[in-house]
Write a protein that holds these residues in place. Structure first.
Motif, PDB file in Angstrom:
ATOM      1  N   CYS A   1       0.505  -1.727  -0.365  1.00 49.45           N
ATOM      2  CA  CYS A   1       0.440  -0.156   0.321  1.00 49.45           C
ATOM      3  C   CYS A   1       0.959   1.328   0.113  1.00 49.45           C
TER       4      CYS A   1
ATOM      5  N   TYR B   1      -0.236  11.801  -4.462  1.00 51.65           N
ATOM      6  CA  TYR B   1      -1.907  10.867  -5.321  1.00 51.65           C
ATOM      7  C   TYR B   1      -2.784  10.535  -4.457  1.00 51.65           C
TER       8      TYR B   1
ATOM      9  N   LEU C   1     -13.035   6.153   9.218  1.00 55.98           N
ATOM     10  CA  LEU C   1     -13.419   4.853   8.380  1.00 55.98           C
ATOM     11  C   LEU C   1     -14.442   3.656   9.124  1.00 55.98           C
TER      12      LEU C   1
ATOM     13  N   PHE D   1     -13.270   0.542   5.183  1.00 54.44           N
ATOM     14  CA  PHE D   1     -12.344  -0.378   5.120  1.00 54.44           C
ATOM     15  C   PHE D   1     -11.966  -1.609   4.092  1.00 54.44           C
TER      16      PHE D   1
ATOM     17  N   VAL E   1     -11.123  -2.195  -0.059  1.00 54.84           N
ATOM     18  CA  VAL E   1     -10.153  -2.868  -0.391  1.00 54.84           C
ATOM     19  C   VAL E   1     -10.414  -3.613  -1.247  1.00 54.84           C
TER      20      VAL E   1
ATOM     21  N   ARG F   1     -11.979   1.424  -5.682  1.00 55.05           N
ATOM     22  CA  ARG F   1     -12.742   2.547  -5.722  1.00 55.05           C
ATOM     23  C   ARG F   1     -12.045   3.611  -7.193  1.00 55.05           C
TER      24      ARG F   1
ATOM     25  N   VAL G   1      -7.505   7.115  -8.594  1.00 52.27           N
ATOM     26  CA  VAL G   1      -8.232   5.132  -8.824  1.00 52.27           C
ATOM     27  C   VAL G   1      -8.073   4.461  -7.421  1.00 52.27           C
TER      28      VAL G   1
ATOM     29  N   VAL H   1      -3.061  -9.783  -0.323  1.00 52.67           N
ATOM     30  CA  VAL H   1      -3.845  -8.432   0.700  1.00 52.67           C
ATOM     31  C   VAL H   1      -4.696  -9.115   1.301  1.00 52.67           C
TER      32      VAL H   1
ATOM     33  N   LEU I   1      -3.766  -5.022   7.930  1.00 50.87           N
ATOM     34  CA  LEU I   1      -3.880  -3.800   7.564  1.00 50.87           C
ATOM     35  C   LEU I   1      -4.414  -2.908   7.583  1.00 50.87           C
TER      36      LEU I   1
HETATM   37  C1  HEC Z   1      -2.409   1.832  -6.952  1.00 47.69           C
HETATM   38  C2  HEC Z   1      -2.342   3.011  -5.814  1.00 47.69           C
HETATM   39  C3  HEC Z   1      -2.516   2.650  -4.585  1.00 47.69           C
HETATM   40  C4  HEC Z   1      -1.979   1.232  -3.864  1.00 47.69           C
HETATM   41  C5  HEC Z   1      -1.091   0.731  -4.689  1.00 47.69           C
HETATM   42  C6  HEC Z   1      -3.265   1.249  -2.490  1.00 47.69           C
HETATM   43  N1  HEC Z   1      -4.283   2.125  -3.434  1.00 47.69           N
HETATM   44 FE1  HEC Z   1      -5.851   2.370  -1.615  1.00 47.69          FE
HETATM   45  N2  HEC Z   1      -6.325   3.981  -2.776  1.00 47.69           N
HETATM   46  C7  HEC Z   1      -5.972   4.983  -3.666  1.00 47.69           C
HETATM   47  C8  HEC Z   1      -6.164   6.053  -4.474  1.00 47.69           C
HETATM   48  C9  HEC Z   1      -5.498   7.228  -5.379  1.00 47.69           C
HETATM   49  C10 HEC Z   1      -6.896   6.388  -3.757  1.00 47.69           C
HETATM   50  C11 HEC Z   1      -8.543   7.168  -3.114  1.00 47.69           C
HETATM   51  C12 HEC Z   1     -10.332   7.054  -4.390  1.00 47.69           C
HETATM   52  C13 HEC Z   1     -10.609   7.679  -4.456  1.00 47.69           C
HETATM   53  O1  HEC Z   1     -11.065   9.459  -4.797  1.00 47.69           O
HETATM   54  O2  HEC Z   1     -11.571   8.054  -3.490  1.00 47.69           O
HETATM   55  C14 HEC Z   1      -7.384   5.018  -1.908  1.00 47.69           C
HETATM   56  C15 HEC Z   1      -8.151   4.758  -1.742  1.00 47.69           C
HETATM   57  C16 HEC Z   1      -8.270   3.934   0.069  1.00 47.69           C
HETATM   58  C17 HEC Z   1      -9.152   3.928   1.084  1.00 47.69           C
HETATM   59  C18 HEC Z   1     -10.535   4.624   1.674  1.00 47.69           C
HETATM   60  C19 HEC Z   1      -9.631   5.561   1.758  1.00 47.69           C
HETATM   61  C20 HEC Z   1     -11.334   6.699   2.252  1.00 47.69           C
HETATM   62  O3  HEC Z   1     -10.784   7.765   2.449  1.00 47.69           O
HETATM   63  O4  HEC Z   1     -11.658   6.956   1.857  1.00 47.69           O
HETATM   64  C21 HEC Z   1      -8.703   2.999   1.435  1.00 47.69           C
HETATM   65  C22 HEC Z   1      -9.277   2.431   2.945  1.00 47.69           C
HETATM   66  C23 HEC Z   1      -6.922   2.315   0.448  1.00 47.69           C
HETATM   67  N3  HEC Z   1      -7.071   3.330   0.329  1.00 47.69           N
HETATM   68  C24 HEC Z   1      -7.084   1.098   1.852  1.00 47.69           C
HETATM   69  C25 HEC Z   1      -5.070   0.396   0.727  1.00 47.69           C
HETATM   70  C26 HEC Z   1      -5.202  -0.588   1.494  1.00 47.69           C
HETATM   71  C27 HEC Z   1      -5.105  -1.583   2.671  1.00 47.69           C
HETATM   72  C28 HEC Z   1      -3.714  -0.952   0.188  1.00 47.69           C
HETATM   73  C29 HEC Z   1      -2.696  -1.615   0.486  1.00 47.69           C
HETATM   74  C30 HEC Z   1      -3.386  -3.138   0.605  1.00 47.69           C
HETATM   75  C31 HEC Z   1      -4.013   0.291  -0.840  1.00 47.69           C
HETATM   76  N4  HEC Z   1      -5.037   1.651  -0.329  1.00 47.69           N
HETATM   77  C32 HEC Z   1      -3.669   0.316  -2.111  1.00 47.69           C
HETATM   78  C33 HEC Z   1      -4.772   4.503  -4.031  1.00 47.69           C
HETATM   79  C34 HEC Z   1      -3.550   2.826  -4.271  1.00 47.69           C
END
Ligand code: HEC
Length: 166
Positions: free
Chosen positions: A65, A78, A89, A94, A98, A102, A112, A122, A129
């Protein structure tokens, strides 16, 4: 009569709490600590020993992540700071995010969060996590690896083996 029942429930809860010292945990099962709603959570003992899940989650987070969400859940240009996100959350929200990911479009830009629903590295560690990020969100864990930790008990190893083999 009624009072003594309450007292027994209270004493029972205390006895069940075992090694829980502070924080949101009310009980533990096989090395996993649970909060009052039955959701997984972190635990830190008086002597600074962290639960296994917090430690494991630290490692998994920094493998899967952190590239987008920044080291220690601090966020990046980003992706949002999960240290902050998890202050509001829920555990279910959560998981949902995951699993499904979204995609958000704003002013011609695409943001993304990938879907990890089929990624075992994961999904088999989603509680790890969550617990790690919750410890960060609650301000219990500093920006550091939780060095001192409980052992990985057999029940956790068995769950992991079964999940990864699935
Ligand atoms: C390729 C990039 C990327 C990776 C890798 C990634 N994320 Fe994300 N994640 C994002 C982005 C961009 C958003 C915001 C999406 C939006 O605009 O709503 C997000 C949003 C989230 C949210 C929602 C946050 C909120 O405030 O609503 C959670 C929870 C989350 N990610 C968990 C994870 C976890 C756990 C991992 C690892 C397993 C992970 N992400 C890996 C890009 C990533």
């Amino acid at each position: 009569m009624k009072k003594s029942v309450y007292l027994m429930v209270f004493l029972g809860a205390l006895a069940g709490a075992g090694s829980v010292i502070a924080g949101p945990a009310v009980k533990s099962e096989d090395g996993k600590y649970l909060d009052k709603d039955g959701n997984p959570t972190w635990n830190k003992k008086d002597d600074g020993t962290w639960d296994w899940y917090t430690f494991s989650g630290y490692r998994r987070y920094h493998a899967e992540c952190h590239v987008c969400h920044g080291p220690d859940g601090e966020g990046s240009t980003y992706a949002p700071a999960l240290r902050v996100s998890l202050q509001t959350l829920t555990y279910d929200q959560f998981q949902e995010t995951v699993v499904n990911g979204r995609t958000v479009h704003t002013a011609g830009k695409e943001s993304v969060m990938p879907s990890f629903g089929t990624n075992k590295n994961v999904m088999c560690y989603i509680d790890d996590l969550y617990v790690y990020l919750k410890a960060r969100a609650d301000g219990a864990l500093a920006r550091a690896r939780p060095e001192k930790r409980e052992a990985k008990v057999d029940a956790i190893k068995q769950y992991e083996d079964a999940c990864m083999a699935n």
